[in-house]
Design a protein around this motif. Structure first.
Motif, PDB file in Angstrom:
ATOM      1  N   HIS A  26       1.033  -1.616  -0.339  1.00 60.35           N
ATOM      2  CA  HIS A  26       0.047  -0.238   0.136  1.00 60.35           C
ATOM      3  C   HIS A  26       1.115   1.100   0.009  1.00 60.35           C
ATOM      4  N   ARG A  27       0.437   2.212  -0.760  1.00 52.89           N
ATOM      5  CA  ARG A  27       1.335   3.420  -1.130  1.00 52.89           C
ATOM      6  C   ARG A  27       0.585   4.725  -0.242  1.00 52.89           C
ATOM      7  N   ASP A  28       1.243   5.182  -0.616  1.00 50.31           N
ATOM      8  CA  ASP A  28       0.325   6.808  -0.126  1.00 50.31           C
ATOM      9  C   ASP A  28       1.537   7.906  -0.776  1.00 50.31           C
ATOM     10  N   PHE A  29       1.144   8.516  -1.434  1.00 47.97           N
ATOM     11  CA  PHE A  29       1.914   9.968  -1.462  1.00 47.97           C
ATOM     12  C   PHE A  29       1.205  11.289  -1.612  1.00 47.97           C
ATOM     13  N   THR A  30       1.759  12.528  -1.021  1.00 49.18           N
ATOM     14  CA  THR A  30       1.548  13.949  -1.219  1.00 49.18           C
ATOM     15  C   THR A  30       2.234  14.640  -1.412  1.00 49.18           C
ATOM     16  N   ILE A  31       1.162  15.159  -2.745  1.00 47.03           N
ATOM     17  CA  ILE A  31       1.591  15.822  -3.595  1.00 47.03           C
ATOM     18  C   ILE A  31       1.836  16.950  -3.364  1.00 47.03           C
ATOM     19  N   PRO A  32       3.645  18.302  -3.567  1.00 47.86           N
ATOM     20  CA  PRO A  32       3.136  19.349  -3.204  1.00 47.86           C
ATOM     21  C   PRO A  32       1.537  20.218  -4.134  1.00 47.86           C
ATOM     22  N   PRO A  33       1.610  21.329  -3.522  1.00 49.26           N
ATOM     23  CA  PRO A  33       1.340  22.360  -4.924  1.00 49.26           C
ATOM     24  C   PRO A  33       1.419  22.769  -5.836  1.00 49.26           C
ATOM     25  N   MET A  34       1.002  22.527  -6.461  1.00 46.16           N
ATOM     26  CA  MET A  34       1.623  22.300  -8.135  1.00 46.16           C
ATOM     27  C   MET A  34       2.687  21.651  -8.546  1.00 46.16           C
ATOM     28  N   GLY A  35       2.663  20.574  -7.546  1.00 45.14           N
ATOM     29  CA  GLY A  35       3.756  19.819  -7.656  1.00 45.14           C
ATOM     30  C   GLY A  35       3.320  18.575  -8.949  1.00 45.14           C
ATOM     31  N   ASN A  42       8.568  -0.421 -13.496  1.00 46.03           N
ATOM     32  CA  ASN A  42       8.926  -1.711 -14.116  1.00 46.03           C
ATOM     33  C   ASN A  42       8.559  -2.780 -13.497  1.00 46.03           C
ATOM     34  N   ASN A  43       8.355  -3.498 -14.406  1.00 41.22           N
ATOM     35  CA  ASN A  43       7.673  -5.304 -13.877  1.00 41.22           C
ATOM     36  C   ASN A  43       6.573  -4.591 -12.599  1.00 41.22           C
ATOM     37  N   GLU A  44       5.681  -3.905 -12.173  1.00 41.79           N
ATOM     38  CA  GLU A  44       4.949  -3.219 -11.231  1.00 41.79           C
ATOM     39  C   GLU A  44       3.594  -2.511 -12.025  1.00 41.79           C
ATOM     40  N   ILE A  45       2.253  -3.413 -11.377  1.00 44.34           N
ATOM     41  CA  ILE A  45       1.079  -2.478 -12.171  1.00 44.34           C
ATOM     42  C   ILE A  45       1.064  -1.867 -10.403  1.00 44.34           C
ATOM     43  N   TRP A  46       0.793  -0.974 -10.996  1.00 45.58           N
ATOM     44  CA  TRP A  46       0.255   0.364  -9.683  1.00 45.58           C
ATOM     45  C   TRP A  46      -1.643   1.170  -9.869  1.00 45.58           C
ATOM     46  N   TYR A  91      -3.170  23.631  -3.431  1.00 45.31           N
ATOM     47  CA  TYR A  91      -3.339  23.107  -2.369  1.00 45.31           C
ATOM     48  C   TYR A  91      -2.177  21.614  -1.928  1.00 45.31           C
ATOM     49  N   GLN A  92      -1.687  21.025  -1.592  1.00 43.76           N
ATOM     50  CA  GLN A  92      -1.826  19.535  -1.644  1.00 43.76           C
ATOM     51  C   GLN A  92      -2.644  18.949  -1.575  1.00 43.76           C
ATOM     52  N   ARG A  93      -1.767  17.380  -2.472  1.00 39.74           N
ATOM     53  CA  ARG A  93      -3.348  16.366  -1.948  1.00 39.74           C
ATOM     54  C   ARG A  93      -2.651  14.803  -2.032  1.00 39.74           C
ATOM     55  N   THR A  94      -3.723  13.636  -2.244  1.00 40.68           N
ATOM     56  CA  THR A  94      -2.698  12.924  -1.997  1.00 40.68           C
ATOM     57  C   THR A  94      -3.186  11.568  -2.454  1.00 40.68           C
ATOM     58  N   ILE A  95      -3.077  10.852  -2.954  1.00 45.22           N
ATOM     59  CA  ILE A  95      -3.225   9.641  -3.535  1.00 45.22           C
ATOM     60  C   ILE A  95      -2.282   8.434  -3.392  1.00 45.22           C
ATOM     61  N   ARG A  96      -3.284   7.308  -3.345  1.00 48.87           N
ATOM     62  CA  ARG A  96      -3.183   5.996  -2.592  1.00 48.87           C
ATOM     63  C   ARG A  96      -3.120   4.535  -3.952  1.00 48.87           C
ATOM     64  N   PHE A  97      -1.719   4.408  -3.990  1.00 43.32           N
ATOM     65  CA  PHE A  97      -1.945   3.573  -4.828  1.00 43.32           C
ATOM     66  C   PHE A  97      -2.090   1.384  -3.963  1.00 43.32           C
ATOM     67  N   LEU A  98      -2.302   0.852  -4.638  1.00 43.73           N
ATOM     68  CA  LEU A  98      -1.764  -0.659  -4.607  1.00 43.73           C
ATOM     69  C   LEU A  98      -0.456  -1.090  -5.515  1.00 43.73           C
ATOM     70  N   GLN A  99       0.188  -0.858  -5.049  1.00 39.61           N
ATOM     71  CA  GLN A  99       1.438  -1.287  -6.008  1.00 39.61           C
ATOM     72  C   GLN A  99       1.557  -3.200  -5.993  1.00 39.61           C
ATOM     73  N   VAL A 100       1.488  -3.613  -6.663  1.00 37.31           N
ATOM     74  CA  VAL A 100       1.953  -5.215  -7.267  1.00 37.31           C
ATOM     75  C   VAL A 100       2.700  -5.354  -7.498  1.00 37.31           C
ATOM     76  N   ILE A 101       3.815  -6.427  -7.073  1.00 39.25           N
ATOM     77  CA  ILE A 101       5.217  -6.325  -7.996  1.00 39.25           C
ATOM     78  C   ILE A 101       5.015  -7.509  -8.222  1.00 39.25           C
ATOM     79  N   LEU A 102       5.778  -8.041  -9.486  1.00 38.79           N
ATOM     80  CA  LEU A 102       5.421  -8.811 -10.301  1.00 38.79           C
ATOM     81  C   LEU A 102       7.061  -9.917  -9.881  1.00 38.79           C
TER      82      LEU A 102
END
Length: 111
Positions: A26-35, A42-46, A91-102
């Motif tokens: 599980h991956r969570d990222f916070t992206i800064p304003p206008m960032g 590679n060899n992954e699915i997000w 404003y900062q925004r967040t995104i959440r992924f499921l990272q699938v490492i093959l």
């Protein structure tokens, strides 16, 4: 894409691509304003499981933004290879992924 569906989808996609073994993170990222955040996957699915308004995700698999896309279109949630996340807001925004490492038998990882 809801997390429950993403977990089922991850297993199916790994098998479709010829992989019996995979790892999910599980991956969570916070992206800064206008960032912008760029990374190789590679060899992954997000799989996008949550995206805040104003973010755009682009990859070799396509583009996802949550204000122009109408309704639920599941295939836009899958990303791989070169991934770029763009915050179009002040404003900062967040995104959440499921990272699938093959995983392959000779990738050096533990089963």
């Amino acid at each position: 894409m809801r997390e429950e569906f993403a977990l089922q989808y991850a297993e199916r996609r790994a098998k479709e691509r010829g992989f019996e073994n995979y790892r999910i993170i599980h991956r969570d990222f916070t992206i800064p304003p206008m960032g912008v955040l760029k990374f190789q996957a590679n060899n992954e699915i997000w799989l996008v499981t949550y995206i805040a308004w104003g973010l755009i995700v682009k990859s070799d698999y396509g583009r996802y933004d949550n204000w122009y896309t109408q309704g639920i279109v599941e295939n836009v949630h899958e990303h791989a290879d070169h991934i770029e996340i763009i915050n179009t807001r002040k404003y900062q925004r967040t995104i959440r992924f499921l990272q699938v490492i093959l995983k392959t038998k000779d990738d050096g990882s533990k089963e």
